[in-house]
Design an enzyme around this catalytic site. Sequence first.
Site, PDB file in Angstrom:
ATOM      1  CE1 TYR A   1      -3.496   2.705   0.357  1.00 43.05           C
ATOM      2  CE2 TYR A   1      -2.263   3.423   2.295  1.00 43.05           C
ATOM      3  CZ  TYR A   1      -3.249   3.650   1.341  1.00 43.05           C
ATOM      4  OH  TYR A   1      -3.973   4.827   1.361  1.00 43.05           O
TER       5      TYR A   1
ATOM      6  N   PRO B   1      -3.355  12.673   3.119  1.00 41.74           N
ATOM      7  CG  PRO B   1      -5.607  12.259   2.766  1.00 41.74           C
ATOM      8  CD  PRO B   1      -4.273  12.099   2.118  1.00 41.74           C
TER       9      PRO B   1
HETATM   10  P1  NDP Z   1     -13.376   4.371   1.417  1.00 35.83           P
HETATM   11  O1  NDP Z   1     -13.196   2.898   1.462  1.00 35.83           O
HETATM   12  O2  NDP Z   1     -14.405   4.978   2.278  1.00 35.83           O
HETATM   13  O3  NDP Z   1     -13.626   4.837  -0.094  1.00 35.83           O
HETATM   14  C1  NDP Z   1     -12.892   4.302  -1.162  1.00 35.83           C
HETATM   15  C2  NDP Z   1     -13.620   4.607  -2.449  1.00 35.83           C
HETATM   16  O4  NDP Z   1     -12.852   4.108  -3.550  1.00 35.83           O
HETATM   17  C3  NDP Z   1     -14.982   3.903  -2.514  1.00 35.83           C
HETATM   18  O5  NDP Z   1     -15.900   4.724  -3.174  1.00 35.83           O
HETATM   19  C4  NDP Z   1     -14.648   2.670  -3.332  1.00 35.83           C
HETATM   20  O6  NDP Z   1     -15.747   2.102  -3.983  1.00 35.83           O
HETATM   21  C5  NDP Z   1     -13.687   3.291  -4.334  1.00 35.83           C
HETATM   22  N1  NDP Z   1     -12.975   2.258  -5.072  1.00 35.83           N
HETATM   23  C6  NDP Z   1     -12.131   1.313  -4.587  1.00 35.83           C
HETATM   24  N2  NDP Z   1     -11.708   0.534  -5.581  1.00 35.83           N
HETATM   25  C7  NDP Z   1     -12.287   0.989  -6.716  1.00 35.83           C
HETATM   26  C8  NDP Z   1     -12.239   0.604  -8.065  1.00 35.83           C
HETATM   27  N3  NDP Z   1     -11.490  -0.438  -8.466  1.00 35.83           N
HETATM   28  N4  NDP Z   1     -12.940   1.306  -8.981  1.00 35.83           N
HETATM   29  C9  NDP Z   1     -13.691   2.356  -8.592  1.00 35.83           C
HETATM   30  N5  NDP Z   1     -13.797   2.766  -7.326  1.00 35.83           N
HETATM   31  C10 NDP Z   1     -13.095   2.089  -6.401  1.00 35.83           C
HETATM   32  O7  NDP Z   1     -11.930   4.968   1.769  1.00 35.83           O
HETATM   33  P2  NDP Z   1     -11.365   6.482   1.726  1.00 35.83           P
HETATM   34  O8  NDP Z   1     -12.424   7.436   1.393  1.00 35.83           O
HETATM   35  O9  NDP Z   1     -10.614   6.661   2.973  1.00 35.83           O
HETATM   36  O10 NDP Z   1     -10.319   6.331   0.541  1.00 35.83           O
HETATM   37  C11 NDP Z   1     -10.269   7.245  -0.548  1.00 35.83           C
HETATM   38  C12 NDP Z   1      -8.826   7.482  -0.935  1.00 35.83           C
HETATM   39  O11 NDP Z   1      -8.159   8.100   0.151  1.00 35.83           O
HETATM   40  C13 NDP Z   1      -8.023   6.222  -1.256  1.00 35.83           C
HETATM   41  O12 NDP Z   1      -7.225   6.470  -2.391  1.00 35.83           O
HETATM   42  C14 NDP Z   1      -7.161   6.031  -0.022  1.00 35.83           C
HETATM   43  O13 NDP Z   1      -5.979   5.337  -0.318  1.00 35.83           O
HETATM   44  C15 NDP Z   1      -6.923   7.465   0.354  1.00 35.83           C
HETATM   45  N6  NDP Z   1      -6.497   7.705   1.728  1.00 35.83           N
HETATM   46  C16 NDP Z   1      -7.276   7.290   2.770  1.00 35.83           C
HETATM   47  C17 NDP Z   1      -6.847   7.550   4.070  1.00 35.83           C
HETATM   48  C18 NDP Z   1      -7.603   7.064   5.257  1.00 35.83           C
HETATM   49  O14 NDP Z   1      -7.014   7.000   6.375  1.00 35.83           O
HETATM   50  N7  NDP Z   1      -8.896   6.741   5.148  1.00 35.83           N
HETATM   51  C19 NDP Z   1      -5.621   8.293   4.326  1.00 35.83           C
HETATM   52  C20 NDP Z   1      -4.872   8.664   3.155  1.00 35.83           C
HETATM   53  C21 NDP Z   1      -5.332   8.392   1.909  1.00 35.83           C
HETATM   54  P3  NDP Z   1     -16.371   0.674  -3.516  1.00 35.83           P
HETATM   55  O15 NDP Z   1     -17.283   0.991  -2.385  1.00 35.83           O
HETATM   56  O16 NDP Z   1     -17.044   0.175  -4.748  1.00 35.83           O
HETATM   57  O17 NDP Z   1     -15.214  -0.181  -3.085  1.00 35.83           O
HETATM   58  C1  8X3 Z   2      -4.053   5.871   4.689  1.00 34.71           C
HETATM   59  C2  8X3 Z   2      -3.288   6.393   5.847  1.00 34.71           C
HETATM   60  O1  8X3 Z   2      -1.429   5.754   7.472  1.00 34.71           O
HETATM   61  O2  8X3 Z   2      -3.416   4.355   7.388  1.00 34.71           O
HETATM   62  O3  8X3 Z   2      -3.360   6.122   3.502  1.00 34.71           O
HETATM   63  O4  8X3 Z   2      -1.812   4.305   5.610  1.00 34.71           O
HETATM   64  S1  8X3 Z   2      -2.453   5.129   6.603  1.00 34.71           S
END
Ligand code: NDP
Ligand code: 8X3
Length: 252
Positions: free
Chosen positions: A152, A182
Amino acid sequence: MKKIVLITGATSGIGEACAYKFAKEGWNIILTGRNEKRLDEVAAATRAMGAEVKTLVFDVRDRQAAKAAIESLEGEWATPDTLVNNAGLALGLNKEHEGDLDDWETMIDTNIKGLLTMTRLIVPRMVERDRGHVINIGSIAGDAAYAGGNVYCATKSAVKALTDGLRIDLAETSVRVTNIKPGLVETNFSVTRFHGDKERADNVYRGIRPLTGEDIADTVYYAAAAPDHVQIAEVTILATHQANVNVICRKE
Ligand code: NDP
Ligand code: 8X3
């Protein structure tokens, strides 16, 4: 004329929060995701806020489906002002030498190749118009590895490199490129990471007030709404009691 944002992964978490933030600020929205029912619910909610909304149902890993979806956009919708490359996920927290190859492939195909596919489909249109903005949702996981984060973290390092590379390649144009990084954000992220184990997911946020999707959406919007001559290159956003990927001060 209202501006248009295209958000990938708009069915949950940060992507969904971005949809509400941009709608609140008077933008029209293209919501994309895999879950049609959730997309329709977010579309209804954002329309109720006054936005014109289109939904595109596809998996960012499916290059042909992504291409067909983007090619179905017509008129002003064909070239969004801002692309938010948000769809992404983590799967597992295994040691690298014990990891699951299918999980690795899913993360790489979604977080790296899916983001690249969307960039390749949309950015040429922005370049042709000499206006646009790509906002990639990276992570502090791209700055440093943590135990079990291996693949990841590598995907989010790739997002950083791809964002920086795109910014260089577009410097002669007026298209802007931003990496939002984030730390801990409480969304469905950890539930997905632990394959539905809610108790284990909740433990990630134990003893600390994490960020919310709305906190990240505010920053995404800040970058999107900055004047055209201002390019927010990168923003790191942490919960107050998180110092970096490995230092989290939990109040038990
Ligand atoms: P969520 O799981 O709440 O949301 C993820 C979203 O991505 C969902 O809408 C999911 O849809 C979609 N998704 C995943 N795989 C696919 C795919 N193959 N095609 C289309 N859509 C897809 O997590 P977050 O909102 O937290 O994550 C959003 C982004 O933020 C990610 O890139 C994550 O890596 C990043 N991030 C998150 C952090 C955290 O601590 N939460 C911190 C830093 C970055 P579905 O429901 O269909 O799976
Ligand atoms: C998501 C934040 O620190 O859980 O990208 O990997 S962490």
